[in-house]
Design a protein around this motif. Structure first.
Motif, PDB file in Angstrom:
ATOM      1  N   PRO A 159       0.787  -1.131   0.022  1.00  0.00           N
ATOM      2  CA  PRO A 159       0.110   0.056   0.002  1.00  0.00           C
ATOM      3  C   PRO A 159       0.977   1.153  -0.019  1.00  0.00           C
ATOM      4  CG  PRO A 159      -0.004  -0.935   2.038  1.00  0.00           C
ATOM      5  CD  PRO A 159       0.524  -1.872   1.350  1.00  0.00           C
ATOM      6  N   LEU A 160       0.576   2.325  -0.888  1.00  0.00           N
ATOM      7  CA  LEU A 160       1.135   3.570  -0.915  1.00  0.00           C
ATOM      8  C   LEU A 160       0.324   4.635  -0.935  1.00  0.00           C
ATOM      9  CD1 LEU A 160       3.757   2.321  -3.797  1.00  0.00           C
ATOM     10  CD2 LEU A 160       4.187   2.350  -1.629  1.00  0.00           C
ATOM     11  N   ARG A 161       0.897   5.703  -0.407  1.00  0.00           N
ATOM     12  CA  ARG A 161       0.421   6.962  -0.788  1.00  0.00           C
ATOM     13  C   ARG A 161       1.205   8.011  -1.392  1.00  0.00           C
ATOM     14  NH1 ARG A 161      -0.954   9.943   4.681  1.00  0.00           N
ATOM     15  NH2 ARG A 161      -1.703  11.416   3.119  1.00  0.00           N
ATOM     16  N   GLU A 162       0.591   8.932  -2.379  1.00  0.00           N
ATOM     17  CA  GLU A 162       1.210   9.652  -3.222  1.00  0.00           C
ATOM     18  C   GLU A 162       0.928  11.166  -2.946  1.00  0.00           C
ATOM     19  OE1 GLU A 162       1.724  10.446  -8.048  1.00  0.00           O
ATOM     20  OE2 GLU A 162       1.293   8.449  -7.309  1.00  0.00           O
ATOM     21  N   ARG A 163       1.793  11.898  -2.742  1.00  0.00           N
ATOM     22  CA  ARG A 163       1.496  13.361  -2.695  1.00  0.00           C
ATOM     23  C   ARG A 163       2.432  14.408  -3.307  1.00  0.00           C
ATOM     24  NH1 ARG A 163       0.017  16.399   2.783  1.00  0.00           N
ATOM     25  NH2 ARG A 163       0.112  18.052   1.194  1.00  0.00           N
ATOM     26  N   ILE A 164       2.076  15.530  -3.841  1.00  0.00           N
ATOM     27  CA  ILE A 164       2.811  16.423  -4.543  1.00  0.00           C
ATOM     28  C   ILE A 164       3.148  17.648  -3.489  1.00  0.00           C
ATOM     29  CG2 ILE A 164       3.317  18.199  -6.543  1.00  0.00           C
ATOM     30  CD1 ILE A 164       2.876  15.368  -7.516  1.00  0.00           C
ATOM     31  N   PHE A 165       4.461  17.833  -3.157  1.00  0.00           N
ATOM     32  CA  PHE A 165       4.889  18.827  -2.338  1.00  0.00           C
ATOM     33  C   PHE A 165       5.505  19.995  -3.116  1.00  0.00           C
ATOM     34  CE2 PHE A 165       4.643  14.998   0.463  1.00  0.00           C
ATOM     35  CZ  PHE A 165       3.931  15.452   1.441  1.00  0.00           C
ATOM     36  N   HIS A 166       4.902  21.140  -2.888  1.00  0.00           N
ATOM     37  CA  HIS A 166       5.463  22.387  -3.629  1.00  0.00           C
ATOM     38  C   HIS A 166       6.089  23.165  -2.822  1.00  0.00           C
ATOM     39  CE1 HIS A 166       5.306  25.408  -6.595  1.00  0.00           C
ATOM     40  NE2 HIS A 166       4.956  26.431  -5.407  1.00  0.00           N
ATOM     41  N   PHE A 167       7.575  23.476  -3.237  1.00  0.00           N
ATOM     42  CA  PHE A 167       8.375  24.265  -2.715  1.00  0.00           C
ATOM     43  C   PHE A 167       8.741  25.559  -3.435  1.00  0.00           C
ATOM     44  CE2 PHE A 167       8.940  19.778  -1.295  1.00  0.00           C
ATOM     45  CZ  PHE A 167       9.267  20.077   0.078  1.00  0.00           C
ATOM     46  N   SER A 168       8.363  26.774  -3.054  1.00  0.00           N
ATOM     47  CA  SER A 168       8.473  27.983  -3.631  1.00  0.00           C
ATOM     48  C   SER A 168       9.876  28.434  -3.630  1.00  0.00           C
ATOM     49  CB  SER A 168       7.929  29.138  -3.005  1.00  0.00           C
ATOM     50  OG  SER A 168       8.334  29.285  -1.757  1.00  0.00           O
ATOM     51  N   ARG A 169      10.255  29.031  -4.612  1.00  0.00           N
ATOM     52  CA  ARG A 169      11.799  29.555  -4.785  1.00  0.00           C
ATOM     53  C   ARG A 169      12.214  30.117  -3.489  1.00  0.00           C
ATOM     54  NH1 ARG A 169      13.819  34.755  -6.215  1.00  0.00           N
ATOM     55  NH2 ARG A 169      16.054  34.610  -7.232  1.00  0.00           N
ATOM     56  N   GLU A 170      11.531  30.874  -2.847  1.00  0.00           N
ATOM     57  CA  GLU A 170      11.848  31.641  -1.691  1.00  0.00           C
ATOM     58  C   GLU A 170      12.095  30.407  -0.652  1.00  0.00           C
ATOM     59  OE1 GLU A 170      10.195  35.080   0.276  1.00  0.00           O
ATOM     60  OE2 GLU A 170       9.255  33.713   1.457  1.00  0.00           O
TER      61      GLU A 170
ATOM     62  N   VAL B 209       9.949  23.991  -6.980  1.00  0.00           N
ATOM     63  CA  VAL B 209      10.167  22.745  -7.281  1.00  0.00           C
ATOM     64  C   VAL B 209       8.972  21.996  -6.622  1.00  0.00           C
ATOM     65  CG1 VAL B 209      11.462  20.567  -6.770  1.00  0.00           C
ATOM     66  CG2 VAL B 209      12.742  22.628  -7.005  1.00  0.00           C
ATOM     67  N   ASP B 210       8.385  21.161  -7.348  1.00  0.00           N
ATOM     68  CA  ASP B 210       7.511  20.063  -6.863  1.00  0.00           C
ATOM     69  C   ASP B 210       8.126  18.773  -6.911  1.00  0.00           C
ATOM     70  OD1 ASP B 210       5.366  22.036  -7.152  1.00  0.00           O
ATOM     71  OD2 ASP B 210       4.834  21.410  -9.225  1.00  0.00           O
ATOM     72  N   LEU B 211       7.955  18.153  -5.535  1.00  0.00           N
ATOM     73  CA  LEU B 211       8.302  16.809  -5.405  1.00  0.00           C
ATOM     74  C   LEU B 211       7.011  15.803  -5.411  1.00  0.00           C
ATOM     75  CD1 LEU B 211      11.034  16.915  -2.546  1.00  0.00           C
ATOM     76  CD2 LEU B 211      11.230  16.832  -5.089  1.00  0.00           C
ATOM     77  N   GLU B 212       6.983  14.781  -6.379  1.00  0.00           N
ATOM     78  CA  GLU B 212       6.097  13.798  -6.262  1.00  0.00           C
ATOM     79  C   GLU B 212       6.639  12.675  -5.296  1.00  0.00           C
ATOM     80  OE1 GLU B 212       4.173  11.888  -9.911  1.00  0.00           O
ATOM     81  OE2 GLU B 212       6.185  10.569  -9.253  1.00  0.00           O
ATOM     82  N   VAL B 213       6.051  12.712  -3.986  1.00  0.00           N
ATOM     83  CA  VAL B 213       6.533  11.840  -2.962  1.00  0.00           C
ATOM     84  C   VAL B 213       5.847  10.600  -2.728  1.00  0.00           C
ATOM     85  CG1 VAL B 213       7.081  11.752  -0.693  1.00  0.00           C
ATOM     86  CG2 VAL B 213       7.401  13.819  -1.659  1.00  0.00           C
ATOM     87  N   VAL B 214       6.506   9.496  -3.023  1.00  0.00           N
ATOM     88  CA  VAL B 214       5.553   8.097  -2.792  1.00  0.00           C
ATOM     89  C   VAL B 214       6.183   7.366  -1.667  1.00  0.00           C
ATOM     90  CG1 VAL B 214       4.930   5.887  -3.892  1.00  0.00           C
ATOM     91  CG2 VAL B 214       5.221   7.747  -5.407  1.00  0.00           C
ATOM     92  N   LEU B 215       5.157   7.332  -0.672  1.00  0.00           N
ATOM     93  CA  LEU B 215       5.367   6.509   0.798  1.00  0.00           C
ATOM     94  C   LEU B 215       4.549   5.620   1.358  1.00  0.00           C
ATOM     95  CD1 LEU B 215       7.058   9.719   2.653  1.00  0.00           C
ATOM     96  CD2 LEU B 215       8.395   7.718   1.512  1.00  0.00           C
ATOM     97  N   SER B 216       4.974   4.686   2.142  1.00  0.00           N
ATOM     98  CA  SER B 216       4.026   3.878   2.855  1.00  0.00           C
ATOM     99  C   SER B 216       2.904   4.946   3.593  1.00  0.00           C
ATOM    100  CB  SER B 216       4.641   3.052   3.791  1.00  0.00           C
ATOM    101  OG  SER B 216       5.197   3.462   4.867  1.00  0.00           O
ATOM    102  N   PRO B 217       1.737   4.521   3.918  1.00  0.00           N
ATOM    103  CA  PRO B 217       0.915   5.302   4.620  1.00  0.00           C
ATOM    104  C   PRO B 217       1.377   5.643   5.778  1.00  0.00           C
ATOM    105  CG  PRO B 217      -0.417   3.495   3.693  1.00  0.00           C
ATOM    106  CD  PRO B 217       1.069   3.205   3.520  1.00  0.00           C
ATOM    107  N   ASN B 218       1.943   4.999   6.610  1.00  0.00           N
ATOM    108  CA  ASN B 218       2.548   5.591   8.019  1.00  0.00           C
ATOM    109  C   ASN B 218       3.579   6.701   7.830  1.00  0.00           C
ATOM    110  OD1 ASN B 218       0.743   3.660   9.430  1.00  0.00           O
ATOM    111  ND2 ASN B 218       2.104   2.059   9.738  1.00  0.00           N
TER     112      ASN B 218
END
Length: 459
Positions: A218-229, A428-437
């Motif tokens: 089982p996996l979760r996937e999120r996009i984390f957005h990091f501004s230039r600043e 930058v946008d990081l597409e992060v795939v991790l276990s739910p926990n």
């Protein structure tokens, strides 16, 4: 995904507009390890075009046929000669083109906060197809999905044929021709007279290889957005320690604003991206609650085109990448400040020069093997893609993409993909795939979440 959300409208094969004169291309020592990887699946979300779906399909099919004439390997098939050498036969076999329609999905459904919705995975074909399957299947496919107020253009390409650099070169050219260009900006180089050419042969079992990770967890996937600043603040921490309470944002930005994603970073200064990667390494390690003595791994893929002497053509078509593993005990990584882990990453990237690339080639020739994707020990992170890739340059004629997304391919606990932010100013946008926990732990990690912001759509 409920079948009521999407409907297949049509499927056909697109052939190159002109016959290929390339012949066969032998897979290199950088291509062959990818035969056990899934096809790359990346695509872009666009607003609705100012014309009908039928007209859009005609435009895309014509442009794709022309584009394939410039990229004949993608329209070919794989063959294995009697000696076991895998090659691309540029035989003009064509690629799949699918049209899918969703009467209910909207752009806001795709860009909703939180986890990436499962429906995105249905925007791609060749789902979980292993690259070795290119012996029997097309080496690429394009799927167009019409939504209520937008369209998604998804592309699946055999990973033994292209790396990320070549993938986006093809995608950019496809968009350029669709928009009306009579001449392409950058011509691909199919030269195989490089250091990656080899007489070494990797033997495969009957039926070919299998993926090196289970793909069932089982996996979760999120996009984390990091501004230039935010990223410049991370870079400041990595290079100079904590920010002083007296320093303003403008002072920090002014000190570090010379950082440029499009160029090779200085050998003395930890880059923005290395700083971001180090923070992710720390935060994911903490979220996994590993024993202090557990060895953690942060693996980065590097483009070797500019690292060789002489350099490869920047538009060399194929895989020209190597993997850099970085190791640290979990306790030591977390006990030190950000600069400690960032410096490990920085030193390994700077050290990956011509001699290191050649050493990697010789090492593979001594022991031919597949690329070991996965997280077998539960303490690994694999960073793929790059914020340098021109993902938002894909204007098909009615505007800049709204977002970049990917399919199910090559995803496991700890697989991260880096995309440029839509602002294209160093965000930058990081597409992060991790276990739910682990994902839940990351979302509660104040050290990294202070840098994460909502994505803002701009016209």
């Amino acid at each position: 995904m409920p079948s009521s959300l999407v409907n297949l409208v049509s499927k056909c094969v697109i052939f190159p507009y002109q016959n290929s004169h390339v012949g066969t291309l032998k897979l290199s020592v950088s291509d062959i390890p990818m035969l056990s990887c899934h096809y790359i699946q990346k695509g872009i979300l666009l607003t609705a075009p100012p014309f009908s779906l039928d007209d859009l399909v005609v435009f895309l099919q014509q442009a794709l046929s022309t584009t394939l004439s410039y990229f004949p390997p993608l329209a070919g098939r794989m063959i294995t000669d009697p000696e076991g050498n895998v090659q691309i036969d540029c035989n003009d076999g064509g690629i799949d083109f699918l049209v899918v329609k969703s009467p209910t999905l909207s752009v806001s459904d795709i860009l909703c906060p939180g986890d990436v919705p499962d429906c995105v995975k249905e925007f791609f074909t060749f789902d979980k197809t292993i690259s070795y399957s290119g012996h029997l299947k097309p080496l690429a496919a394009v799927q167009v999905t019409e939504m209520v107020d937008g369209v998604f253009i998804g592309c699946s390409v055999n990973h033994a044929v292209t790396d990320g650099t070549s993938f986006w070169h093809f995608f950019n050219t496809f968009a350029e021709i669709t928009k009306g260009a009579s001449k392409i900006s950058n011509t691909p180089d199919f030269c195989r007279d490089t250091v990656f050419n080899s007489q070494a042969v990797l033997k495969f079992p009957p039926g070919g290889p299998t993926v090196t990770f289970s793909g069932d967890e089982p996996l979760r996937e999120r996009i984390f957005h990091f501004s230039r600043e935010a990223i410049l603040k991370l870079k400041y921490r990595a290079n100079y320690g904590c920010l002083s309470t007296k320093q303003t944002n403008s002072e920090v930005l002014g000190k570090l604003s010379n950082d440029n994603w499009k160029s090779v970073n200085s050998n003395t200064e930890i880059s923005s991206f290395q700083s971001l990667c180090a923070q992710l390494w720390r935060s994911v390690t903490r979220a996994r609650k590993l024993e202090p003595t557990k060895t953690t791994t942060f693996r980065m893929a590097v483009n070797c085109r500019h690292r060789l002497d002489p350099k490869l053509n920047p538009y060399y078509f194929g895989n020209a990448i190597q993997s850099i593993p970085n190791y640290a005990p979990a306790g030591e990584l977390l006990a030190n400040d950000l600069s400690w882990g960032a410096n490990l990453l920085h030193k390994s990237v700077v050290a990956h020069d011509n001699e290191t690339v050649l050493h990697g080639v010789k090492d593979w020739e001594r022991q031919p093997r597949l690329f070991p994707l996965g997280n077998a020990d539960g303490a690994s992170i694999t960073m793929g893609s790059s914020p340098r890739f021109p993902m938002y340059n894909n204007d098909f004629g009615w505007g800049k993409p709204l977002a970049v997304r990917s399919g199910r391919a090559n995803k496991f606990d700890g697989k991260i993909s880096a995309f440029p932010g839509r602002e294209e100013n160093g965000s930058v946008d990081l597409e992060v795939v991790l276990s739910p926990n682990t994902m839940a732990g990351l979302e509660n990690d104040a050290e990294i979440m202070q840098y994460v912001s909502e994505m803002e759509l701009v016209n």
